[in-house]
Design a protein around this motif. Structure first.
Motif, PDB file in Angstrom:
ATOM      1  N   ASP A   8      84.322  30.900 122.884  1.00  0.00           N
ATOM      2  CA  ASP A   8      84.068  32.197 122.252  1.00  0.00           C
ATOM      3  C   ASP A   8      82.602  32.536 122.483  1.00  0.00           C
ATOM      4  N   ALA A   9      82.323  33.043 123.683  1.00  0.00           N
ATOM      5  CA  ALA A   9      80.929  33.302 124.067  1.00  0.00           C
ATOM      6  C   ALA A   9      80.289  34.356 123.179  1.00  0.00           C
ATOM      7  N   GLU A  10      81.074  35.354 122.769  1.00  0.00           N
ATOM      8  CA  GLU A  10      80.519  36.407 121.910  1.00  0.00           C
ATOM      9  C   GLU A  10      80.069  35.832 120.576  1.00  0.00           C
ATOM     10  N   LEU A  11      80.896  34.983 119.971  1.00  0.00           N
ATOM     11  CA  LEU A  11      80.520  34.348 118.712  1.00  0.00           C
ATOM     12  C   LEU A  11      79.278  33.483 118.910  1.00  0.00           C
ATOM     13  N   TYR A  12      79.245  32.721 119.973  1.00  0.00           N
ATOM     14  CA  TYR A  12      78.097  31.861 120.256  1.00  0.00           C
ATOM     15  C   TYR A  12      76.815  32.690 120.320  1.00  0.00           C
ATOM     16  N   ASP A  13      76.852  33.774 121.078  1.00  0.00           N
ATOM     17  CA  ASP A  13      75.648  34.587 121.247  1.00  0.00           C
ATOM     18  C   ASP A  13      75.225  35.230 119.932  1.00  0.00           C
ATOM     19  N   ARG A  14      76.189  35.623 119.130  1.00  0.00           N
ATOM     20  CA  ARG A  14      75.877  36.285 117.857  1.00  0.00           C
ATOM     21  C   ARG A  14      75.379  35.288 116.813  1.00  0.00           C
ATOM     22  N   LEU A  37      63.053  29.355 135.370  1.00  0.00           N
ATOM     23  CA  LEU A  37      64.370  28.760 135.549  1.00  0.00           C
ATOM     24  C   LEU A  37      64.860  28.298 134.192  1.00  0.00           C
ATOM     25  N   ASP A  38      65.982  28.846 133.753  1.00  0.00           N
ATOM     26  CA  ASP A  38      66.549  28.526 132.440  1.00  0.00           C
ATOM     27  C   ASP A  38      67.751  27.605 132.655  1.00  0.00           C
ATOM     28  N   VAL A  39      67.593  26.335 132.298  1.00  0.00           N
ATOM     29  CA  VAL A  39      68.625  25.328 132.533  1.00  0.00           C
ATOM     30  C   VAL A  39      69.603  25.312 131.367  1.00  0.00           C
ATOM     31  N   GLY A  40      70.888  25.507 131.686  1.00  0.00           N
ATOM     32  CA  GLY A  40      71.889  25.604 130.634  1.00  0.00           C
ATOM     33  C   GLY A  40      71.706  26.887 129.859  1.00  0.00           C
ATOM     34  N   CYS A  41      71.651  27.996 130.564  1.00  0.00           N
ATOM     35  CA  CYS A  41      71.247  29.267 129.935  1.00  0.00           C
ATOM     36  C   CYS A  41      72.283  29.810 128.968  1.00  0.00           C
ATOM     37  N   GLY A  42      73.513  29.295 129.007  1.00  0.00           N
ATOM     38  CA  GLY A  42      74.519  29.767 128.060  1.00  0.00           C
ATOM     39  C   GLY A  42      74.740  31.265 128.168  1.00  0.00           C
ATOM     40  N   THR A  43      74.703  31.941 127.042  1.00  0.00           N
ATOM     41  CA  THR A  43      74.925  33.387 127.021  1.00  0.00           C
ATOM     42  C   THR A  43      73.658  34.181 127.294  1.00  0.00           C
ATOM     43  N   GLY A  44      72.557  33.492 127.567  1.00  0.00           N
ATOM     44  CA  GLY A  44      71.320  34.171 127.932  1.00  0.00           C
ATOM     45  C   GLY A  44      70.350  34.394 126.795  1.00  0.00           C
TER      46      GLY A  44
END
Length: 252
Positions: A8-14, A37-44
């Motif tokens: 649930d990328a939206e939940l993660y980012d929020r 360089l952002d390592v493991g950038c996830g949802t940004g």
């Protein structure tokens, strides 16, 4: 587990906290240029914070679902595990990793960091430490003991989480030192404060590394219910006076 967060990328980012502005600005100011360089950038989350202070960011992310979310917010992302990612001769002014470096093989990650950072480039990995008020932290620890009676480490982390991150910092520092390619290793800390409602905290808990194994064991709902009850008993919301911890170093 590192690939579980994109469910649930939206939940993660929020739900995930942002990092202290002082931390982001200090890292950016110490770098010799703006290539990040952002390592493991996830949802940004980290990437967007560095973009906001003038960084030109490339993310590397193992989960395509997270990468797709980050791209939709304006972050350039390449999908790969960092250990096998191909830099193709590119170098960067700063390598950052927010809440992700512990997923990276320490020796391989340190060697690749040395490869992709130019002379004077900055290595900066960091974690936020969620420190509830003492009484609520004790209540959370009691919940962990009830739900996970055979996992004493989890109950200790719930009550006093800061010490749990020392292992990450030690391991990262040892791996950098072993390369012989870094100097000026430091461990700065940055205070930050955040207010949480009951539902906001439970959403954050749903995005934690503990959520998937709890769900797989059929215990996540119980953890959420008991944690929510503890917050209700404390008035329904609370303020975290917490700390972000970092390891920084300079490429020789």
């Amino acid at each position: 587990m590192a690939e579980s967060f994109g469910a649930d990328a939206e939940l993660y980012d929020r739900a995930r906290p942002r990092y202290p502005t002082d931390l982001i600005e200090a890292i950016a100011a110490s770098a010799p240029g703006v290539a990040v360089l952002d390592v493991g950038c996830g949802t940004g989350i980290v990437a967007r914070q560095f973009q906001a202070v003038g960084g030109r960011v490339l993310g590397v992310e193992v989960d395509e679902r997270m990468a797709a979310f980050a791209r939709a917010t304006g972050v350039e992302v390449e999908v790969s595990a960092f250990e096998s990612w191909e830099p193709a001769g590119r170098t960067f002014d700063v390598l950052v990793a927010g809440m992700t470096w512990h997923w990276i093989d320490p020796s391989v990650g340190a060697a690749k960091a040395a490869e992709v950072l130019g002379p004077g480039g900055r290595f900066a990995v960091f974690w936020y430490v969620l420190q509830p008020p003492p009484e609520l932290g004790a209540a959370f620890a009691a919940v962990h003991r009830e739900v996970l009676p055979d996992s004493p480490v989890n109950s200790q982390v719930a009550a006093s989480p800061l010490g749990a991150y020392e292992h990450f910092l030690d391991r990262a520092a040892d791996s950098l030192t072993a390369t012989g390619a870094f100097t000026d290793l430091e461990r700065p800390t940055y205070p930050w404060t955040c207010h949480y409602t009951r539902d906001e905290w439970l959403d954050q808990l749903r995005t934690s590394g503990l959520a998937k194994p709890l769900a797989d064991a059929g215990k996540l709902d119980k953890m959420l219910k008991l944690t929510g009850a503890a917050i209700d008993a404390a008035g329904g919301s609370f303020t975290l006076d917490s700390t972000a911890v970092a390891l920084t170093a300079t490429r020789t």
